[in-house]
Each structure stands twice: as C-alpha cells, then as structure tokens.
Design a protein around this motif. Structure first.
Motif, PDB file in Angstrom:
ATOM      1  N   TRP A  73       0.821  -1.211   0.000  1.00 38.50           N
ATOM      2  CA  TRP A  73       0.000   0.000   0.000  1.00 38.50           C
ATOM      3  C   TRP A  73       0.853   1.258   0.000  1.00 38.50           C
ATOM      4  O   TRP A  73       0.531   2.228  -0.681  1.00 38.50           O
ATOM      5  CB  TRP A  73      -0.979  -0.005   1.175  1.00 38.50           C
ATOM      6  N   ILE A  74       1.950   1.266   0.763  1.00 44.55           N
ATOM      7  CA  ILE A  74       2.778   2.477   0.795  1.00 44.55           C
ATOM      8  C   ILE A  74       3.683   2.540  -0.424  1.00 44.55           C
ATOM      9  O   ILE A  74       3.997   3.625  -0.915  1.00 44.55           O
ATOM     10  CB  ILE A  74       3.566   2.617   2.115  1.00 44.55           C
ATOM     11  N   ASN A  75       4.072   1.397  -0.951  1.00 44.48           N
ATOM     12  CA  ASN A  75       4.855   1.398  -2.190  1.00 44.48           C
ATOM     13  C   ASN A  75       4.029   1.920  -3.361  1.00 44.48           C
ATOM     14  O   ASN A  75       4.575   2.528  -4.275  1.00 44.48           O
ATOM     15  CB  ASN A  75       5.407   0.007  -2.479  1.00 44.48           C
ATOM     16  N   ALA A  76       2.715   1.692  -3.314  1.00 43.45           N
ATOM     17  CA  ALA A  76       1.833   2.245  -4.352  1.00 43.45           C
ATOM     18  C   ALA A  76       1.813   3.770  -4.272  1.00 43.45           C
ATOM     19  O   ALA A  76       1.811   4.454  -5.297  1.00 43.45           O
ATOM     20  CB  ALA A  76       0.425   1.677  -4.199  1.00 43.45           C
ATOM     21  N   ILE A  77       1.824   4.310  -3.066  1.00 44.27           N
ATOM     22  CA  ILE A  77       1.888   5.772  -2.893  1.00 44.27           C
ATOM     23  C   ILE A  77       3.235   6.288  -3.390  1.00 44.27           C
ATOM     24  O   ILE A  77       3.317   7.301  -4.087  1.00 44.27           O
ATOM     25  CB  ILE A  77       1.663   6.155  -1.415  1.00 44.27           C
ATOM     26  N   ARG A  78       4.304   5.584  -3.026  1.00 41.32           N
ATOM     27  CA  ARG A  78       5.650   5.997  -3.446  1.00 41.32           C
ATOM     28  C   ARG A  78       5.851   5.895  -4.951  1.00 41.32           C
ATOM     29  O   ARG A  78       6.730   6.537  -5.514  1.00 41.32           O
ATOM     30  CB  ARG A  78       6.694   5.143  -2.737  1.00 41.32           C
ATOM     31  N   ALA A  79       5.054   5.068  -5.632  1.00 40.50           N
ATOM     32  CA  ALA A  79       5.173   4.912  -7.078  1.00 40.50           C
ATOM     33  C   ALA A  79       4.706   6.163  -7.821  1.00 40.50           C
ATOM     34  O   ALA A  79       5.122   6.412  -8.942  1.00 40.50           O
ATOM     35  CB  ALA A  79       4.380   3.701  -7.544  1.00 40.50           C
ATOM     36  N   HIS A  80       3.856   6.953  -7.199  1.00 40.76           N
ATOM     37  CA  HIS A  80       3.397   8.213  -7.789  1.00 40.76           C
ATOM     38  C   HIS A  80       4.511   9.242  -7.611  1.00 40.76           C
ATOM     39  O   HIS A  80       5.157   9.283  -6.558  1.00 40.76           O
ATOM     40  CB  HIS A  80       2.106   8.660  -7.082  1.00 40.76           C
ATOM     41  N   PRO A  81       4.756  10.107  -8.604  1.00 43.43           N
ATOM     42  CA  PRO A  81       5.847  11.088  -8.472  1.00 43.43           C
ATOM     43  C   PRO A  81       5.759  11.961  -7.208  1.00 43.43           C
ATOM     44  O   PRO A  81       6.764  12.187  -6.541  1.00 43.43           O
ATOM     45  CB  PRO A  81       5.721  11.934  -9.734  1.00 43.43           C
ATOM     46  N   LEU A  82       4.566  12.429  -6.867  1.00 46.07           N
ATOM     47  CA  LEU A  82       4.429  13.248  -5.667  1.00 46.07           C
ATOM     48  C   LEU A  82       4.688  12.423  -4.404  1.00 46.07           C
ATOM     49  O   LEU A  82       5.354  12.878  -3.479  1.00 46.07           O
ATOM     50  CB  LEU A  82       3.036  13.892  -5.611  1.00 46.07           C
ATOM     51  N   GLY A  83       4.185  11.194  -4.386  1.00 37.45           N
ATOM     52  CA  GLY A  83       4.443  10.305  -3.254  1.00 37.45           C
ATOM     53  C   GLY A  83       5.919  10.012  -3.097  1.00 37.45           C
ATOM     54  O   GLY A  83       6.441   9.961  -1.985  1.00 37.45           O
ATOM     55  N   HIS A  84       6.603   9.856  -4.218  1.00 32.55           N
ATOM     56  CA  HIS A  84       8.051   9.604  -4.171  1.00 32.55           C
ATOM     57  C   HIS A  84       8.799  10.827  -3.643  1.00 32.55           C
ATOM     58  O   HIS A  84       9.728  10.694  -2.841  1.00 32.55           O
ATOM     59  CB  HIS A  84       8.570   9.220  -5.552  1.00 32.55           C
ATOM     60  N   LEU A  85       8.388  12.032  -4.077  1.00 32.93           N
ATOM     61  CA  LEU A  85       9.039  13.255  -3.602  1.00 32.93           C
ATOM     62  C   LEU A  85       8.847  13.451  -2.102  1.00 32.93           C
ATOM     63  O   LEU A  85       9.747  13.906  -1.404  1.00 32.93           O
ATOM     64  CB  LEU A  85       8.500  14.470  -4.352  1.00 32.93           C
ATOM     65  N   LEU A  86       7.660  13.119  -1.609  1.00 37.80           N
ATOM     66  CA  LEU A  86       7.367  13.336  -0.196  1.00 37.80           C
ATOM     67  C   LEU A  86       7.880  12.226   0.709  1.00 37.80           C
ATOM     68  O   LEU A  86       8.327  12.483   1.823  1.00 37.80           O
ATOM     69  CB  LEU A  86       5.864  13.506   0.011  1.00 37.80           C
ATOM     70  N   LEU A  87       7.808  10.978   0.245  1.00 32.66           N
ATOM     71  CA  LEU A  87       8.119   9.842   1.113  1.00 32.66           C
ATOM     72  C   LEU A  87       9.415   9.121   0.766  1.00 32.66           C
ATOM     73  O   LEU A  87       9.875   8.285   1.541  1.00 32.66           O
ATOM     74  CB  LEU A  87       6.967   8.828   1.069  1.00 32.66           C
ATOM     75  N   GLY A  88       9.998   9.432  -0.396  1.00 23.36           N
ATOM     76  CA  GLY A  88      11.201   8.718  -0.800  1.00 23.36           C
ATOM     77  C   GLY A  88      10.872   7.272  -1.115  1.00 23.36           C
ATOM     78  O   GLY A  88       9.712   6.890  -1.264  1.00 23.36           O
ATOM     79  N   SER A  89      11.926   6.449  -1.212  1.00 26.94           N
ATOM     80  CA  SER A  89      11.658   5.052  -1.531  1.00 26.94           C
ATOM     81  C   SER A  89      12.494   4.076  -0.715  1.00 26.94           C
ATOM     82  O   SER A  89      11.978   3.083  -0.241  1.00 26.94           O
ATOM     83  CB  SER A  89      11.864   4.796  -3.023  1.00 26.94           C
ATOM     84  N   TYR A  90      13.777   4.357  -0.539  1.00 29.63           N
ATOM     85  CA  TYR A  90      14.644   3.416   0.158  1.00 29.63           C
ATOM     86  C   TYR A  90      15.439   4.121   1.248  1.00 29.63           C
ATOM     87  O   TYR A  90      15.937   5.228   1.047  1.00 29.63           O
ATOM     88  CB  TYR A  90      15.599   2.718  -0.812  1.00 29.63           C
ATOM     89  N   PHE A  91      15.585   3.470   2.373  1.00 28.42           N
ATOM     90  CA  PHE A  91      16.305   4.001   3.520  1.00 28.42           C
ATOM     91  C   PHE A  91      17.800   4.130   3.210  1.00 28.42           C
ATOM     92  O   PHE A  91      18.391   3.263   2.584  1.00 28.42           O
ATOM     93  CB  PHE A  91      16.119   3.074   4.731  1.00 28.42           C
ATOM     94  N   GLY A  92      18.379   5.235   3.665  1.00 24.91           N
ATOM     95  CA  GLY A  92      19.825   5.428   3.539  1.00 24.91           C
ATOM     96  C   GLY A  92      20.347   6.233   4.717  1.00 24.91           C
ATOM     97  O   GLY A  92      19.815   7.303   5.027  1.00 24.91           O
ATOM     98  N   TRP A  93      21.364   5.714   5.359  1.00 27.38           N
ATOM     99  CA  TRP A  93      21.932   6.407   6.526  1.00 27.38           C
ATOM    100  C   TRP A  93      22.460   7.790   6.167  1.00 27.38           C
ATOM    101  O   TRP A  93      22.339   8.732   6.944  1.00 27.38           O
ATOM    102  CB  TRP A  93      23.045   5.573   7.158  1.00 27.38           C
TER     103      TRP A  93
END
Length: 133
Positions: free
Chosen positions: A88-108
C-alpha cells in the motif's frame, strides 16, 4: 508587562518554502549543475529545509531550535518509514508526488543530509525570517 514572543514572517516563510522546492526540483532535474561528488544529497538537504520553512509558516511563534528539532524528527520519521515496504505504501511511493514526499529506500547518509539542511534552514530562519521586536 508581558513579554511577547517574536513571530516569524509568514509570507517570507512561504516564499522560502517555494524557493527551496524549486531548487530541490532543479537539483534532481539538472544534476549536472552540481558537483558529481554530492550525488542526490543536495536535494535531500533542500527537502529538509522545505520542512523547516513550511513548519515556520504554520508555527510562527515556535522558537527556532524547537522548529529545527521538529523538522528533523519529521525528516527522520519519513526516512525510517522507508524501511516499511508494504504494497500500500509502495503504491503511494510509485506516484511522483508520493516519491518526492516519502522517498523510496532508507539510507543512513540521507540522515546526514537532512541534518545539514535543517541546520542551514535554522540559521536562515534565525537571521532573516524572524521579526525582531
């Protein structure tokens, strides 16, 4: 006599937010304008700065250190939230705005970029965006 807390200039905070969004989008659209060694991290720092300025437009009487801490906690929460990879959250992240706001992968290293962005924004807030009484 009661002391009145200084207040942020809301319009300046909004203008700073819009400016930083434009710079952040430009940093991703035109990475060749930045030193290659910086990679995507200027965009991450600018994202954190946007959070500070947007919060400053809402919380006009919050002290700068409180604003910075709140923004940093939001940035860190979003970054650690990237550890969650549910459909469900990956579907949000797949949208360009969702990706800009939530990112996709954790990085230190993103946490370092957020900290730098929040620190810079806090200095700008303290120096230029706060009304003096």
């Amino acid at each position: 006599m009661f002391l009145v807390k200084p207040e942020r200039r809301r319009l300046l905070q909004l203008a700073a937010t819009v400016l930083v969004i434009a710079l952040g989008l430009a940093s991703r659209a035109f990475p060749q304008w930045l030193p290659e060694v910086l990679g995507k991290y200027p965009g991450d720092a600018l994202w954190a700065m946007m959070i500070v300025f947007a919060l400053g437009a809402i919380a006009t009487r919050m002290r700068t250190w409180q604003l910075a801490l709140t923004a940093l906690l939001i940035c860190f929460a979003v970054e650690f939230g990237q550890l969650l990879q549910a459909p469900w959250i990956n579907a949000i992240r797949a949208h360009p705005l969702g990706h800009l706001l939530l990112g996709s992968y954790f990085g230190w290293v993103d946490l370092v970029a957020y900290t730098a962005g929040v620190a810079i924004a806090a200095l700008v807030d303290k120096a230029a965006l706060f009304k003096r009484r």
